[in-house]
Scaffold this motif. Structure first.
Motif, PDB file in Angstrom:
ATOM      1  N   UNK A 204       0.826  -1.200   0.000  1.00 37.87           N
ATOM      2  CA  UNK A 204       0.000   0.000   0.000  1.00 37.87           C
ATOM      3  C   UNK A 204       0.862   1.254   0.000  1.00 37.87           C
ATOM      4  N   UNK A 205       0.205   2.410   0.111  1.00 39.50           N
ATOM      5  CA  UNK A 205       0.886   3.699   0.078  1.00 39.50           C
ATOM      6  C   UNK A 205       1.795   3.901   1.291  1.00 39.50           C
ATOM      7  N   UNK A 206       1.445   3.281   2.405  1.00 44.05           N
ATOM      8  CA  UNK A 206       2.287   3.399   3.595  1.00 44.05           C
ATOM      9  C   UNK A 206       3.672   2.831   3.304  1.00 44.05           C
ATOM     10  N   UNK A 207       3.715   1.626   2.753  1.00 41.51           N
ATOM     11  CA  UNK A 207       5.006   1.023   2.426  1.00 41.51           C
ATOM     12  C   UNK A 207       5.740   1.820   1.364  1.00 41.51           C
ATOM     13  N   UNK A 208       4.995   2.387   0.417  1.00 43.20           N
ATOM     14  CA  UNK A 208       5.626   3.216  -0.606  1.00 43.20           C
ATOM     15  C   UNK A 208       6.261   4.451   0.021  1.00 43.20           C
ATOM     16  N   UNK A 209       5.573   5.045   0.995  1.00 39.44           N
ATOM     17  CA  UNK A 209       6.095   6.225   1.675  1.00 39.44           C
ATOM     18  C   UNK A 209       7.364   5.888   2.444  1.00 39.44           C
ATOM     19  N   UNK A 210       7.357   4.772   3.148  1.00 41.03           N
ATOM     20  CA  UNK A 210       8.528   4.356   3.919  1.00 41.03           C
ATOM     21  C   UNK A 210       9.719   4.109   2.992  1.00 41.03           C
ATOM     22  N   UNK A 211       9.474   3.407   1.879  1.00 41.79           N
ATOM     23  CA  UNK A 211      10.558   3.122   0.938  1.00 41.79           C
ATOM     24  C   UNK A 211      11.144   4.410   0.368  1.00 41.79           C
ATOM     25  N   UNK A 212      10.268   5.315  -0.053  1.00 38.43           N
ATOM     26  CA  UNK A 212      10.741   6.569  -0.639  1.00 38.43           C
ATOM     27  C   UNK A 212      11.530   7.378   0.387  1.00 38.43           C
ATOM     28  N   UNK A 213      11.078   7.355   1.635  1.00 34.20           N
ATOM     29  CA  UNK A 213      11.801   8.061   2.696  1.00 34.20           C
ATOM     30  C   UNK A 213      13.179   7.452   2.903  1.00 34.20           C
ATOM     31  N   UNK A 214      13.257   6.120   2.942  1.00 31.56           N
ATOM     32  CA  UNK A 214      14.538   5.445   3.140  1.00 31.56           C
ATOM     33  C   UNK A 214      15.517   5.741   2.014  1.00 31.56           C
ATOM     34  N   UNK A 215      14.994   5.919   0.807  1.00 33.47           N
ATOM     35  CA  UNK A 215      15.854   6.154  -0.347  1.00 33.47           C
ATOM     36  C   UNK A 215      16.161   7.637  -0.554  1.00 33.47           C
ATOM     37  N   UNK A 216      15.629   8.475   0.325  1.00 27.88           N
ATOM     38  CA  UNK A 216      15.906   9.904   0.218  1.00 27.88           C
ATOM     39  C   UNK A 216      15.227  10.568  -0.954  1.00 27.88           C
ATOM     40  N   UNK A 217      14.073  10.015  -1.386  1.00 20.77           N
ATOM     41  CA  UNK A 217      13.382  10.582  -2.542  1.00 20.77           C
ATOM     42  C   UNK A 217      12.560  11.814  -2.195  1.00 20.77           C
ATOM     43  N   UNK A 218      12.329  12.043  -0.920  1.00 18.35           N
ATOM     44  CA  UNK A 218      11.582  13.223  -0.500  1.00 18.35           C
ATOM     45  C   UNK A 218      12.063  13.665   0.861  1.00 18.35           C
ATOM     46  N   UNK A 219      11.875  14.925   1.157  1.00 19.16           N
ATOM     47  CA  UNK A 219      12.277  15.475   2.448  1.00 19.16           C
ATOM     48  C   UNK A 219      11.107  15.397   3.406  1.00 19.16           C
ATOM     49  N   UNK A 220      11.356  15.033   4.679  1.00 18.59           N
ATOM     50  CA  UNK A 220      10.279  14.972   5.650  1.00 18.59           C
ATOM     51  C   UNK A 220       9.523  16.289   5.725  1.00 18.59           C
ATOM     52  N   UNK A 221       8.174  16.163   5.805  1.00 16.21           N
ATOM     53  CA  UNK A 221       7.288  17.317   5.969  1.00 16.21           C
ATOM     54  C   UNK A 221       7.286  18.278   4.785  1.00 16.21           C
TER      55      UNK A 221
END
Length: 227
Positions: A204-221
């Motif tokens: 789901x989108x939750x796992x997608x968000x976690x993966x993207x965060x781990x890979x540095x694809x987006x900045x928090x907040x």
């Protein structure tokens, strides 16, 4: 047959309250209750629920560890974490362990029931704003991880547009907001989201968000400015 729900909480009165609300629905049935994580893992295997309502802080085995064990199984049920505080430090870890979202314990009955149905359908109950808060909370804490310099091979299978969609999902945008940002139809966004989840083998989108965060694809907040 309706949705099968397992209620997990170390407080009997809380379990009874949730069970009463759920059993009052024609399309839901509480198939079991557990007072600790170890019992939750055992009952999840024996009773084959569709959704597990999981408390975080429990004896024997906490909700995070129990969630990790339950979701690691084939044909695992969906796990919906229940927490007392909106920014509970354990919530992000629970999502990383495989939970599909979270609700506060003081949630209204209608929201609880809606959350169970949404999670059972394969979606997440995390609102975009909640997603951003959780990422920001995690990134500002001592557990922040350095982005992996090597993206998983599956990431290379995404098209440029799908990569954009993944980044915008992780920024907390809804499908409608992504459509407006990219100038495409909402239906097209849904197709891209499904492709991203399928190619990256995410639930789901939750796992997608976690993966993207781990890979540095987006900045928090960080929310992207309008295109």
């Amino acid at each position: 047959m309706g949705l099968r729900v397992l209620v997990v909480d170390d407080q009997g009165i809380v379990r009874a309250g949730f069970a009463a609300v759920i059993d009052a629905e024609e399309d839901m049935t509480v198939v079991g209750e557990a007072a600790d994580g170890a019992a939750a893992v055992r009952l999840a295997g024996e009773l084959a629920p569709d959704v597990v309502l999981m408390d975080v802080r429990m004896p024997e085995l906490d909700g995070i560890a129990a969630t990790r064990l339950i979701t690691a199984r084939p044909r695992a049920p969906r796990v919906l974490v229940l927490t007392t505080f909106d920014l509970d430090a354990y919530v992000f870890d629970a999502l990383r362990a495989g939970a599909s979202g979270f609700l506060l314990k003081d949630v209204h009955a209608a929201e609880l029931l809606s959350g169970i149905r949404v999670v059972a359908s394969g979606e997440s109950v995390l609102a975009p704003s909640a997603t951003r808060r959780l990422i920001g909370h995690y990134a500002s804490g001592p557990g922040v991880r350095t982005p992996d310099p090597e993206a998983p091979a599956a990431l290379e299978t995404l098209t440029a547009r799908e990569h954009d969609v993944l980044r915008l999902i992780a920024s907390g945008l809804t499908n409608a907001e992504i459509a407006g940002h990219l100038g495409i139809a909402v239906g097209t966004v849904k197709s891209h989201v499904n492709a991203v989840l399928r190619k990256l083998e995410l639930r789901d989108r939750v796992q997608a968000t976690i993966l993207a965060h781990d890979l540095g694809l987006t900045r928090p907040n960080a929310r992207p400015s309008p295109a």
